[in-house]
Scaffold this active site. Structure first.
Site, PDB file in Angstrom:
ATOM      1  N   ASP A   1       0.856  -1.196   0.000  1.00 30.02           N
ATOM      2  CA  ASP A   1       0.000   0.000   0.000  1.00 30.02           C
ATOM      3  C   ASP A   1       0.896   1.252   0.000  1.00 30.02           C
ATOM      4  O   ASP A   1       1.846   1.340   0.789  1.00 30.02           O
ATOM      5  CB  ASP A   1      -0.880  -0.037   1.261  1.00 30.02           C
ATOM      6  CG  ASP A   1      -2.033   0.940   1.193  1.00 30.02           C
ATOM      7  OD1 ASP A   1      -2.386   1.391   0.091  1.00 30.02           O
ATOM      8  OD2 ASP A   1      -2.610   1.236   2.268  1.00 30.02           O
TER       9      ASP A   1
ATOM     10  N   ASN B   1     -10.536   0.313   0.359  1.00 28.05           N
ATOM     11  CA  ASN B   1      -9.514   0.191   1.411  1.00 28.05           C
ATOM     12  C   ASN B   1     -10.041   0.514   2.815  1.00 28.05           C
ATOM     13  O   ASN B   1     -10.716   1.525   3.006  1.00 28.05           O
ATOM     14  CB  ASN B   1      -8.390   1.201   1.146  1.00 28.05           C
ATOM     15  CG  ASN B   1      -7.520   0.833  -0.024  1.00 28.05           C
ATOM     16  OD1 ASN B   1      -7.776  -0.121  -0.733  1.00 28.05           O
ATOM     17  ND2 ASN B   1      -6.468   1.604  -0.224  1.00 28.05           N
TER      18      ASN B   1
HETATM   19  P1  13P Z   1      -8.452   4.440   6.349  1.00 23.25           P
HETATM   20  O1  13P Z   1      -7.349   4.299   7.354  1.00 23.25           O
HETATM   21  O2  13P Z   1      -9.077   5.778   6.391  1.00 23.25           O
HETATM   22  O3  13P Z   1      -9.424   3.319   6.400  1.00 23.25           O
HETATM   23  O4  13P Z   1      -7.751   4.375   4.899  1.00 23.25           O
HETATM   24  C1  13P Z   1      -7.224   3.167   4.457  1.00 23.25           C
HETATM   25  C2  13P Z   1      -6.453   3.322   3.219  1.00 23.25           C
HETATM   26  O5  13P Z   1      -6.916   3.921   2.264  1.00 23.25           O
HETATM   27  C3  13P Z   1      -5.134   2.698   3.162  1.00 23.25           C
HETATM   28  O6  13P Z   1      -4.407   3.098   2.056  1.00 23.25           O
END
Ligand code: 13P
Length: 280
Positions: A81, A225
């Protein structure tokens, strides 16, 4: 089973739903997310921030994710990520990631395209696919909302980089919202149309109202996500457990409830994005 990004995205596209992408931080969050996916027969993405792929964390956590994905009875993609550069994306490939995000969203447009394209080409040697980001998705504590993704830019970016999915700025941010966000659904539709149906990714899923997420998925979000709310599910359960007079002291027993809390949270999100029952 461990599968690549393309495999889960094509399931989502064929079924008109979004793959839930859960950020994992330790063995217990991995266990909770995989249990949820198996129970609901859902394809899933387990994703890891770059900081968890370096030094000791990288040595320990990545093998846990790979082992869990291989053992799982549903398709699991192991995704990096927000990789900021080729250092992180190459490291993630070394640790066995089957999906890579290159986040060049703070770079000038042409530099974002050039870097993303290089990463797409390198990953292709390993049959790994890439998520790009266009239009910066910041955090909920940012003072100003960044510019939203423009459909005409998304078209150029998608064509020139060869990414398999694209993270777009359409009203969300990472972290806990002060007030619930509203998605720019028309923009999601316009980006889908301009790109000829690119799989779009929505970051910052924690705290987005369920109805907004449903509308986003209907408009073309194919990867959704969640990170912050997994942390809360896990930590709140740890806190509750600590307050129980009969709590377990052996850490593996203590962790049973926090794992169940992560599982329960992930199950709600799997159902919300329509990924349940999508694999045999
Ligand atoms: P949140 O922490 O707001 O759920 O976002 C997750 C995300 O997009 C990780 O890249």
């Amino acid at each position: 089973m461990l599968v690549n990004l393309k495999t889960v995205l094509s399931l989502a596209e064929a079924g008109g739903f979004a793959i839930p992408a859960f950020n994992v931080y330790n063995m217990e969050t991995v266990m909770g997310a995989v249990k949820a996916a198996e129970e609901l027969r859902a394809p899933v993405i387990l994703q890891v921030y770059p900081r968890l792929m370096k030094e000791e964390a990288g040595y320990y956590l990545s093998p846990v994710v790979v082992a869990a994905a291989r053992k799982a009875t549903v398709p699991v993609c192991f995704h990096l990520d927000h990789g900021p550069s080729e250092l992180e994306t190459t490291r993630a490939l070394r640790w066995g990631a089957t999906g890579i995000m290159l986040d060049g969203s703070t770079l000038p447009f042409d530099e974002n395209i050039a870097l993303t394209r290089r990463v797409v080409d390198t990953c292709a040697y390993l049959d790994v696919q890439v998520e790009g980001e266009l239009g910066h998705i910041g955090t909920t504590s940012d003072r100003e909302q960044d510019e939203f993704t423009r459909p005409e830019d998304a078209k150029v970016f998608f064509e020139r980089t060869g990414v398999s999915c694209l993270a777009v700025a359409v009203g969300t941010a990472h972290g806990r919202y002060k007030k619930p966000p509203k998605l720019d659904i028309d923009r999601i539709k316009a980006i889908r149309e301009a790109t000829g149906g690119a799989a779009l990714v929505l970051h910052g899923g924690s705290g987005v109202p369920d109805e907004e997420i449903k509308k986003g998925v209907a408009a073309g979000i194919r990867k959704m996500n969640f990170a912050t709310d997994i942390c809360y599910a896990f930590l709140d359960a740890c806190k509750e457990e600590l307050e129980r007079p009969d709590r377990a002291i052996a850490i593996d027993n203590f962790m049973k409830r926090p794992i169940e809390a992560v599982k329960a949270f992930c199950m709600t999100r799997i159902k919300l994005v329509g990924a349940d029952g999508k694999v045999k």
